[in-house]
Scaffold this active site. Structure first.
Site, short mmCIF file in Angstrom:
data_model
loop_
_atom_site.label_atom_id
_atom_site.label_comp_id
_atom_site.label_asym_id
_atom_site.label_seq_id
_atom_site.Cartn_x
_atom_site.Cartn_y
_atom_site.Cartn_z
N SER A 138 0.83 -1.20 0.00
CA SER A 138 0.00 0.00 0.00
C SER A 138 0.87 1.26 0.00
CB SER A 138 -0.95 -0.07 1.21
OG SER A 138 -1.93 0.92 1.16
N ASP A 184 -9.31 -3.74 -5.91
CA ASP A 184 -8.65 -2.87 -4.94
C ASP A 184 -9.01 -1.42 -5.25
OD1 ASP A 184 -6.92 -1.33 -3.41
OD2 ASP A 184 -5.20 -2.67 -3.70
N HIS A 198 -7.87 -4.89 -1.38
CA HIS A 198 -6.61 -4.29 -0.95
C HIS A 198 -5.93 -5.22 0.06
CE1 HIS A 198 -3.89 -0.93 -0.79
NE2 HIS A 198 -4.03 -0.76 0.51
#
Length: 203
Positions: free
Chosen positions: A107, A157, A188
């Protein structure tokens, strides 16, 4: 430029081979978060895991994003500069010279790893990017010949739209990098199957 010291919060775990995994955590995590992931990718690697030093509502990140979710690119540049300085200090401090470095991020950390790769490519041999999108709106052409990059994302995502990933993979390939785009049907998150595949590639 900050101090030429090793005071930034981080974890270093010595390994038994000559690879260094630079572990860059996601929002709200810390320098301990990706150690297990690092060991899963390469049980013998040296692990270097710094903390993101930007605070967003008390959560650690590597750089700032605006309230609408878009990235503050000046903040990314600052994060890359501070990270590059930390890496150079850590290389000397821990005796990692001549060891190829692979950035591994999730991320926010993966976006930072991608930014590091395009801004300071001499520091990294490879990058493993989980749940990651393009860090900059425009990326200056850079020579990534000989670099290996894995982009491992979920197809739903919200932080990494497939259309953006497609263009980003094409752009990185155009810069000369060897790019593997791994996809899973989820959101995600990090896919265990992707970890296994990348671990095999690294071996």
């Amino acid at each position: 430029m900050g101090n030429r010291d090793i005071s930034r919060p981080h974890v270093f775990q010595a390994g038994s081979n000559s690879r260094v995994l630079l572990l860059l955590h996601g929002t709200g995590a810390d320098e301990y978060d990706l150690l297990q992931l690092g060991r899963a990718l390469d049980p013998e690697a040296n692990l270097l895991s710094p903390r993101g030093m930007y605070l967003e509502n008390g959560m650690n990140r590597f750089y700032e994003r605006y309230s609408d979710g878009t990235f503050n690119e000046e903040s990314i540049d600052l994060a890359v500069e501070e990270l590059a300085e930390f890496i150079e200090v850590a290389i000397d401090h821990y005796g990692l010279r001549e060891m190829p470095m692979t950035a591994v991020g999730f991320s926010n950390g993966a976006n930072t790893a991608a930014a590091l790769m395009v801004k300071r490519p001499e520091l990294l041999a490879q990058a493993v990017l989980f749940g990651s999108t393009k860090p900059y709106r425009e990326v200056q052409a850079v020579n990534l010949g000989g670099k290996r990059i894995w982009l491992a994302n979920g197809d739903v995502d919200p932080y990494a739209p497939v259309s953006v990933s497609e263009r980003w993979v094409s752009e990185l390939s155009g810069f000369g990098a060897s790019v593997s785009w791994l996809r899973h049907p989820g959101g995600h998150s990090v896919s265990p199957a992707h970890i296994q595949e990348i671990s095999r590639d690294l071996a």
